[in-house]
Every structure is written in C-alpha cells, then in structure tokens.
Write a protein that holds these residues in place. Sequence first.
Motif, PDB file in Angstrom:
ATOM      1  N   VAL A  17       0.644  10.258   2.536  1.00 37.13           N
ATOM      2  CA  VAL A  17       1.346   8.983   2.446  1.00 37.13           C
ATOM      3  C   VAL A  17       2.574   9.237   1.574  1.00 37.13           C
ATOM      4  CG1 VAL A  17       1.149   6.544   1.856  1.00 37.13           C
ATOM      5  CG2 VAL A  17      -0.880   7.802   2.585  1.00 37.13           C
ATOM      6  N   PRO A  18       3.701   9.609   2.209  1.00 35.72           N
ATOM      7  CA  PRO A  18       4.882   9.960   1.421  1.00 35.72           C
ATOM      8  C   PRO A  18       5.432   8.773   0.641  1.00 35.72           C
ATOM      9  CG  PRO A  18       5.430   9.837   3.748  1.00 35.72           C
ATOM     10  CD  PRO A  18       3.943   9.636   3.631  1.00 35.72           C
ATOM     11  N   GLU A  19       6.030   9.083  -0.486  1.00 37.59           N
ATOM     12  CA  GLU A  19       6.673   8.079  -1.332  1.00 37.59           C
ATOM     13  C   GLU A  19       5.773   6.879  -1.602  1.00 37.59           C
ATOM     14  OE1 GLU A  19      10.687   7.138  -0.132  1.00 37.59           O
ATOM     15  OE2 GLU A  19      10.890   9.095   0.827  1.00 37.59           O
ATOM     16  N   SER A  20       4.554   7.169  -2.026  1.00 35.09           N
ATOM     17  CA  SER A  20       3.634   6.083  -2.340  1.00 35.09           C
ATOM     18  C   SER A  20       3.080   6.271  -3.741  1.00 35.09           C
ATOM     19  CB  SER A  20       2.505   6.039  -1.315  1.00 35.09           C
ATOM     20  OG  SER A  20       1.755   7.227  -1.366  1.00 35.09           O
ATOM     21  N   GLU A  21       2.590   5.179  -4.273  1.00 31.80           N
ATOM     22  CA  GLU A  21       1.999   5.163  -5.604  1.00 31.80           C
ATOM     23  C   GLU A  21       0.483   5.206  -5.457  1.00 31.80           C
ATOM     24  OE1 GLU A  21       1.361   1.840  -9.128  1.00 31.80           O
ATOM     25  OE2 GLU A  21       2.924   1.512  -7.640  1.00 31.80           O
ATOM     26  N   MET A  37     -12.339   3.301  -5.905  1.00 27.94           N
ATOM     27  CA  MET A  37     -11.765   3.801  -4.651  1.00 27.94           C
ATOM     28  C   MET A  37     -10.281   4.061  -4.886  1.00 27.94           C
ATOM     29  SD  MET A  37     -12.401   4.309  -1.307  1.00 27.94           S
ATOM     30  CE  MET A  37     -13.971   3.498  -1.180  1.00 27.94           C
ATOM     31  N   LYS A  38      -9.765   5.147  -4.319  1.00 26.72           N
ATOM     32  CA  LYS A  38      -8.345   5.482  -4.443  1.00 26.72           C
ATOM     33  C   LYS A  38      -7.577   4.933  -3.240  1.00 26.72           C
ATOM     34  CE  LYS A  38      -8.965   7.822  -8.164  1.00 26.72           C
ATOM     35  NZ  LYS A  38      -9.087   6.998  -9.315  1.00 26.72           N
ATOM     36  N   GLY A  39      -6.387   4.455  -3.503  1.00 27.48           N
ATOM     37  CA  GLY A  39      -5.524   3.956  -2.446  1.00 27.48           C
ATOM     38  C   GLY A  39      -4.101   4.378  -2.703  1.00 27.48           C
ATOM     39  N   PHE A  40      -3.249   4.106  -1.732  1.00 20.79           N
ATOM     40  CA  PHE A  40      -1.844   4.453  -1.832  1.00 20.79           C
ATOM     41  C   PHE A  40      -1.019   3.220  -1.487  1.00 20.79           C
ATOM     42  CE2 PHE A  40      -4.200   8.268  -1.008  1.00 20.79           C
ATOM     43  CZ  PHE A  40      -3.681   9.155  -1.935  1.00 20.79           C
ATOM     44  N   TYR A  41      -0.184   2.815  -2.428  1.00 17.70           N
ATOM     45  CA  TYR A  41       0.640   1.616  -2.270  1.00 17.70           C
ATOM     46  C   TYR A  41       2.093   2.021  -2.046  1.00 17.70           C
ATOM     47  CZ  TYR A  41       3.408  -2.451  -3.434  1.00 17.70           C
ATOM     48  OH  TYR A  41       4.337  -3.451  -3.392  1.00 17.70           O
ATOM     49  N   SER A  42       2.763   1.361  -1.129  1.00 24.76           N
ATOM     50  CA  SER A  42       4.182   1.602  -0.871  1.00 24.76           C
ATOM     51  C   SER A  42       4.821   0.328  -0.322  1.00 24.76           C
ATOM     52  CB  SER A  42       4.347   2.734   0.150  1.00 24.76           C
ATOM     53  OG  SER A  42       5.697   2.945   0.454  1.00 24.76           O
ATOM     54  N   LYS A  43       5.708  -0.256  -1.072  1.00 20.75           N
ATOM     55  CA  LYS A  43       6.487  -1.450  -0.724  1.00 20.75           C
ATOM     56  C   LYS A  43       5.650  -2.594  -0.163  1.00 20.75           C
ATOM     57  CE  LYS A  43      10.721  -3.050   1.306  1.00 20.75           C
ATOM     58  NZ  LYS A  43      11.837  -2.814   2.169  1.00 20.75           N
ATOM     59  N   ASN A  44       5.354  -2.611   1.134  1.00 18.90           N
ATOM     60  CA  ASN A  44       4.583  -3.722   1.698  1.00 18.90           C
ATOM     61  C   ASN A  44       3.326  -3.234   2.414  1.00 18.90           C
ATOM     62  OD1 ASN A  44       5.760  -2.582   3.907  1.00 18.90           O
ATOM     63  ND2 ASN A  44       6.797  -4.415   4.622  1.00 18.90           N
ATOM     64  N   SER A  62      -4.976   0.932   6.926  1.00 21.64           N
ATOM     65  CA  SER A  62      -3.613   0.693   6.456  1.00 21.64           C
ATOM     66  C   SER A  62      -3.360  -0.799   6.604  1.00 21.64           C
ATOM     67  CB  SER A  62      -2.593   1.459   7.296  1.00 21.64           C
ATOM     68  OG  SER A  62      -2.801   2.839   7.179  1.00 21.64           O
ATOM     69  N   LEU A  63      -3.031  -1.449   5.500  1.00 21.62           N
ATOM     70  CA  LEU A  63      -2.727  -2.877   5.515  1.00 21.62           C
ATOM     71  C   LEU A  63      -1.234  -3.032   5.324  1.00 21.62           C
ATOM     72  CD1 LEU A  63      -5.766  -2.645   4.710  1.00 21.62           C
ATOM     73  CD2 LEU A  63      -5.456  -4.736   3.444  1.00 21.62           C
ATOM     74  N   ILE A  64      -0.597  -3.716   6.234  1.00 20.08           N
ATOM     75  CA  ILE A  64       0.836  -3.985   6.155  1.00 20.08           C
ATOM     76  C   ILE A  64       0.997  -5.495   6.068  1.00 20.08           C
ATOM     77  CG2 ILE A  64       3.057  -3.735   7.324  1.00 20.08           C
ATOM     78  CD1 ILE A  64       1.552  -1.279   8.775  1.00 20.08           C
ATOM     79  N   ILE A  93      -0.564  -0.803   1.948  1.00 23.81           N
ATOM     80  CA  ILE A  93      -1.566  -0.097   1.141  1.00 23.81           C
ATOM     81  C   ILE A  93      -2.481   0.633   2.115  1.00 23.81           C
ATOM     82  CG2 ILE A  93      -3.253  -1.982   1.022  1.00 23.81           C
ATOM     83  CD1 ILE A  93      -3.566  -1.294  -1.972  1.00 23.81           C
ATOM     84  N   ALA A  94      -2.853   1.852   1.758  1.00 25.29           N
ATOM     85  CA  ALA A  94      -3.710   2.667   2.614  1.00 25.29           C
ATOM     86  C   ALA A  94      -4.875   3.201   1.794  1.00 25.29           C
ATOM     87  CB  ALA A  94      -2.919   3.828   3.213  1.00 25.29           C
ATOM     88  N   PHE A  95      -6.046   3.272   2.426  1.00 17.42           N
ATOM     89  CA  PHE A  95      -7.233   3.824   1.785  1.00 17.42           C
ATOM     90  C   PHE A  95      -8.215   4.241   2.868  1.00 17.42           C
ATOM     91  CE2 PHE A  95      -7.661  -0.717   2.216  1.00 17.42           C
ATOM     92  CZ  PHE A  95      -8.954  -0.915   2.673  1.00 17.42           C
ATOM     93  N   GLN A  96      -9.241   4.960   2.440  1.00 12.17           N
ATOM     94  CA  GLN A  96     -10.229   5.477   3.381  1.00 12.17           C
ATOM     95  C   GLN A  96     -11.622   5.041   2.969  1.00 12.17           C
ATOM     96  OE1 GLN A  96      -9.925   9.702   4.035  1.00 12.17           O
ATOM     97  NE2 GLN A  96     -12.109   9.871   4.400  1.00 12.17           N
TER      98      GLN A  96
END
Length: 182
Positions: free
Chosen positions: A120-124, A132-139, A151-153, A141-144
């Motif tokens: 997940v490039p350029e994500s926090e 649980m770990k996730g990745f946030y980016s602008k609008n 992926s929630l948009i 969030i992704a997790f497994q």
Amino acid sequence: MKKTLLLAALLLIILSGCNKLDTSNLKVKEPEDEATDHQIKNRPITYVADTLEDGLNALPFDVVLPENLPFEAAPFEAPMIMDLNHDGRMLMAHFKAYDKGNKEIMLLIQTDFPVVESSVPESEKIELYNEMKGFYSKNSIAFQLKDVAYSLIYMNETITPAEHKEELIQLANQIIDKKQGA
C-alpha cells in the motif's frame, strides 16, 4: 477398500466445490466495449447479483459489512463480483452504500480473496481494533482478516480530513469486531 477410496474421492469433490464462487444466482455483466476473444479471455468475468444477500451467499468466503455508517445511508447495493482467473477461486467483490440525500457521499468496500501479497504505497500504518494492523491513505483504509483483504474507500467532502480518518477507522473496527466475534 473400494468404498473407502470412493468415499474419499467424493469428499474431495465436495470440499473442492466449497471454495469456489457459486454463480447459480448471479448474472454475467457483459462488457460495454467491443473486445476481441483474446481480450475477453484475459479480463475478469464480472457478475452482478439481484440482491445483497444473493451476492454474499455466492461468495466462498464470509464478508462482514459495517452496520453503523457515518452518514444517512441507503442499504448496501447488490455487489459486483469479479472472477479474476475464470475459475471462481480468485475473486474481488465491491459493495457500495450511498448517502440517501447526497450521492457524492459514498462508501465502497472492496474485498479480495484469497489475499495476495501487495503493498500500500504512500500510506500510514495504523493500529485498529484488537491490535489489527491497517494502512490509511487520504480517503481509504486497508487491512486483512484471515484470507480476505478489505479496502474501504470513503468519499465525503463535507467533513474534515481528521474526521474522515476517524470515521474510516471506526468503520474498519466494526468489521474486525464482527468478524472476530463470529
């Protein structure tokens, strides 16, 4: 001995069918463009369901959708399901919910099954419910969760970026809580 082999073979056939998309209540969505046979063979088969329930029941994995959305939501629409390899075993499904009064406010949940390594490039990197770990980016969030990637948009221009992030985290946490509690 023959009965044991026959029973084992029958069990294997039954179990192998369980991890596959059930297309009996789905319709193939025809491509909107002119495509060659070669192009069609290399594109995913896209299916649509008549109802949300039909779509959920067709999937060989469990999908959890959040119940408490941060906007006045119409019910989730019937999903669109993509069969990536044309064999019903590598799937992507899209679930959408819109605000009742403003179609520009929307939540799209994409599920991928099985999980394939991806970045997940350029994500926090963020911590969600139950460590649980996730990745946030602008609008988004992704997790497994086990063998399903979510992926929630979330599109909502009426709130601040901080509110947007917090609402996405709350949506993800609902899914994780319901899935782990099941």
